[in-house]
Design a protein around this motif. Structure first.
Motif, short mmCIF file in Angstrom:
data_model
loop_
_atom_site.label_atom_id
_atom_site.label_comp_id
_atom_site.label_asym_id
_atom_site.label_seq_id
_atom_site.Cartn_x
_atom_site.Cartn_y
_atom_site.Cartn_z
N SER A 106 8.22 4.47 -4.83
CA SER A 106 7.20 3.43 -4.95
C SER A 106 7.09 2.53 -3.73
O SER A 106 6.01 1.98 -3.45
N LYS A 107 8.17 2.35 -2.98
CA LYS A 107 8.14 1.40 -1.86
C LYS A 107 7.83 2.09 -0.54
O LYS A 107 6.81 1.81 0.09
N SER A 108 8.67 3.03 -0.14
CA SER A 108 8.48 3.69 1.15
C SER A 108 7.20 4.50 1.22
O SER A 108 6.64 4.70 2.30
N TYR A 109 6.74 4.99 0.06
CA TYR A 109 5.58 5.89 0.05
C TYR A 109 4.35 5.28 -0.64
O TYR A 109 3.39 5.99 -0.91
N GLY A 110 4.38 4.00 -0.91
CA GLY A 110 3.20 3.35 -1.48
C GLY A 110 2.84 3.83 -2.86
O GLY A 110 1.65 3.95 -3.20
N ALA A 139 -4.17 10.58 2.28
CA ALA A 139 -5.12 11.39 1.51
C ALA A 139 -4.51 12.70 1.05
O ALA A 139 -4.81 13.19 -0.05
N HIS A 140 -3.64 13.32 1.87
CA HIS A 140 -3.10 14.62 1.49
C HIS A 140 -2.20 14.54 0.26
O HIS A 140 -2.02 15.54 -0.46
N VAL A 141 -1.64 13.36 -0.01
CA VAL A 141 -0.82 13.19 -1.22
C VAL A 141 -1.70 13.23 -2.47
O VAL A 141 -1.36 13.88 -3.47
N TYR A 142 -2.85 12.55 -2.41
CA TYR A 142 -3.79 12.60 -3.54
C TYR A 142 -4.29 14.03 -3.75
O TYR A 142 -4.41 14.50 -4.89
#
Length: 248
Positions: free
Chosen positions: A244-248, A53-56
């Motif tokens: 894109s992979k490690s961090y979704g 959530a904190h990334v969004y």
């Protein structure tokens, strides 16, 4: 006056490019799901998790900031992003400077641009097989020849140093090293990376594209980089990474 419309004529080089088999499978999965079928999708490499959530929240805050809002960023990429990426590389024991780093729009775009600037007609690009399906078409668009080196299940889908040494010719311009592998998920051990690095040292005319996009998805096994094995390879090794992979 004629009002008929004609579709654009494609450049002849496009005849060497084939539709992505990954996209074809993905589209087939989508159609089956739309019909109510239960399907497990093994096509596009999409992680089974989303960013926290904190990334969004951080993305929303950044979008609302007035600083540089709507302005062009530096061609190399935003300084804060490059700094974060350089810190990320240090987790693998890799030390680079801002001048050695640039941001691209996606790992696929970065690889496409690399082939455009590294190879031309008459050059060869080597790659262990199985390999990511987009490599050959990007190489073909650059005018070079893609050579796949078969690494069957009997050898755990891994290229041996003997295979690599035998495959390299005076025409070999680039060696693609994708570790961990897409599509097999195979990870070279530190000792195996050491052996491949030692083989590459003997061929100074070969540039190494180190496709490390899955380097964090090792399920606890140690990841070793080819330039850690042989620091002398660093000047001719180009690392491609992605969030894109490690961090979704």
């Amino acid at each position: 006056m004629s009002t008929s419309q004609k579709t654009p004529k494609l450049a002849p080089r496009m005849s060497a490019v084939q539709p992505s088999p990954i996209i074809e499978v993905s589209n087939a999965v989508r159609d089956l799901k739309a019909k109510g079928e239960k399907v497990i999708n093994f096509s596009i490499g999409v992680p089974g998790f989303l960013p926290p959530a904190h990334v969004y929240a951080a993305a929303e805050t950044a979008a609302k900031e007035e600083n540089d809002n709507g302005a062009y960023l530096a061609g190399r990429g935003q300084n804060a992003l490059i700094t974060a990426f350089l810190d990320r590389l240090k987790q693998n024991g890799l030390n680079y400077t801002e001048a050695e780093t640039c941001v691209q729009l996606g790992g696929k775009g970065a690889l496409f641009n690399l082939f455009q600037i590294l190879v031309e007609a008459g050059d060869e690009v080597l790659c262990p097989a199985p390999y990511w399906a987009s490599y050959p078409d990007m190489v073909a668009l650059a005018g070079a020849d893609f050579r796949a080196i078969a690494c069957p299940a009997a050898q755990n889908y891994k290229m041996t140093p003997e295979q690599l040494d035998a495959a390299i010719t005076p025409k070999t311009k680039v060696f693609i090293f994708n570790n961990p592998s897409n599509p097999t998920g195979m990870l070279y051990t530190p000792e195996e990376v050491d052996a491949l690095a030692a083989a590459l040292v003997k061929h100074p005319h070969v540039t190494i594209i180190s496709d490390d996009i899955y380097d964090k998805l090792t399920y606890g096994a140690p990841f070793k980089h080819v330039t850690t094995s042989e620091p002398s390879l660093k000047p001719r090794t180009i690392i491609v990474q992605s969030v894109s992979k490690s961090y979704g």
